[in-house]
Scaffold this motif. Structure first.
Motif, PDB file in Angstrom:
ATOM      1  N   ARG A 116      51.457  63.441  28.398  1.00  0.00           N
ATOM      2  CA  ARG A 116      50.548  62.140  28.075  1.00  0.00           C
ATOM      3  C   ARG A 116      49.175  62.782  28.113  1.00  0.00           C
ATOM      4  N   GLU A 117      49.036  63.657  29.415  1.00  0.00           N
ATOM      5  CA  GLU A 117      47.560  63.640  29.645  1.00  0.00           C
ATOM      6  C   GLU A 117      47.128  64.746  28.430  1.00  0.00           C
ATOM      7  N   SER A 120      46.569  63.027  25.351  1.00  0.00           N
ATOM      8  CA  SER A 120      45.364  62.119  25.316  1.00  0.00           C
ATOM      9  C   SER A 120      44.065  63.057  25.124  1.00  0.00           C
ATOM     10  N   GLU A 124      41.135  62.801  22.332  1.00  0.00           N
ATOM     11  CA  GLU A 124      39.583  62.819  22.875  1.00  0.00           C
ATOM     12  C   GLU A 124      38.947  63.708  22.033  1.00  0.00           C
ATOM     13  N   LEU A 159      49.754  56.069  23.015  1.00  0.00           N
ATOM     14  CA  LEU A 159      48.236  56.544  22.659  1.00  0.00           C
ATOM     15  C   LEU A 159      47.854  56.413  21.230  1.00  0.00           C
ATOM     16  N   ARG A 162      45.867  53.295  21.745  1.00  0.00           N
ATOM     17  CA  ARG A 162      44.565  53.259  22.471  1.00  0.00           C
ATOM     18  C   ARG A 162      43.432  54.115  21.804  1.00  0.00           C
ATOM     19  N   TYR A 163      44.015  55.183  21.070  1.00  0.00           N
ATOM     20  CA  TYR A 163      42.921  55.752  20.299  1.00  0.00           C
ATOM     21  C   TYR A 163      42.783  55.300  18.719  1.00  0.00           C
TER      22      TYR A 163
END
Length: 221
Positions: A116-117, A120, A124, A159, A162-163
C-alpha cells in the motif's frame, strides 16, 4: 498568354487548397502512455507480439486510437521496485500510466501495508507530474488467510478513490469467473500456472481495454 492562364489556375488551386486545410478538422495528437508493471506487463514467456503491451496497442489501434504505449514491465518486480523506478520512467512526453504491480508482493507474502505504501508513493509521483493513472488491482489468494486477502485486495480501490485515479479491479479478471484462481484457467495459462498464454493475454486486453480508453479520454479532455 498560356503562362498567364496557367499561373492563374495554379493561384486559384493554391487558394482552394489553403481553404480546405483551414476547414479540415485538426488531427488528434498521439497519446503517450506508460505501462508500469512486472512480468505480466512485460510479456514473460511469450514472443514479443503476443505480450500485453503489443496486444493492447493493437486493440487500441483497431478502435482508432493513436497511442504510443511504452512497455515498463520488469519481470520479478515488486511494488517497491516500481516505486524505485517510476520517476525516471515517466519521461516528459508521458501523459498517462497503467500501474499493474503487486503480483510479486503476493508471491512473496509481503505485508499488505508495505505494498500500500509503495503504490501510494507511485501515485504521488504521478500526481506531482500531472500524469493520469489507471490503477490495476491484484487479487490475493486465500492461502495467506482471510485477513491478509481482505487487507491486500482493499489496497487498490482505496488508493484509486484517494488519488482520484481510474481503477480496473483485477489484471487477470478477464480469465477468471468469480472465485476462480489461475489454476482454474489452465487452458489460458502458460505451463507455470502464473503467466497467461497469448490467448489469455488477448482476453485480458479485451476486458481491460475499455478502462484504457477511459484513461485516453481523460488525457484528451
Amino acid at each position: 498568354m498560356l503562362r498567364l492562364v496557367t499561373y492563374g489556375v495554379r493561384a486559384r488551386l493554391s487558394k482552394a487548397a489553403a481553404l480546405l486545410l483551414l476547414a479540415a478538422p485538426a488531427q488528434a495528437d498521439q497519446v503517450h502512455l506508460l505501462a508500469l508493471g512486472d512480468s505480466l506487463t512485460q510479456g514473460y514467456g511469450l514472443i514479443e507480439s503476443e505480450g500485453f503491451v503489443p496486444q493492447m496497442r493493437a486493440w487500441l489501434a483497431e478502435r482508432g486510437h493513436d497511442v504510443r504505449l511504452v512497455n515498463g514491465g520488469v519481470s520479478g518486480d515488486t511494488t517497491a521496485g516500481g516505486l524505485s523506478r517510476v520517476e525516471w520512467s515517466l519521461t516528459p512526453e508521458i501523459e498517462g500510466m497503467i500501474v499493474a504491480l503487486g503480483g510479486n508482493d503476493l508471491l512473496r507474502g509481503l505485508p499488505p501495508e508495505v505494498a500500500r505504501e509503495n503504490l501510494s508513493g507511485i501515485l504521488e509521483v504521478a500526481e506531482a507530474q500531472d500524469v493520469e493513472v489507471l490503477l490495476v488491482g491484484m487479487s490475493a489468494p486465500g492461502n495467506y488467510g482471510a485477513d491478509y486477502k481482505a487487507a491486500f485486495d482493499a489496497i487498490y480501490p482505496d488508493l484509486a478513490e484517494r488519488y482520484g485515479t481510474l481503477y480496473h479491479p483485477d489484471f487477470l479478471g478477464g480469465l477468471l469467473e468469480d472465485g476462480e484462481t489461475p489454476a482454474d484457467a489452465t487452458d489460458l495459462m502458460q505451463p507455470d500456472g502464473i503467466h497467461p498464454s497469448a490467448e489469455g493475454v488477448a482476453r485480458i486486453v479485451a476486458t481491460m481495454g475499455p478502462a484504457v480508453e477511459e484513461l485516453i479520454a481523460r488525457i484528451e479532455e
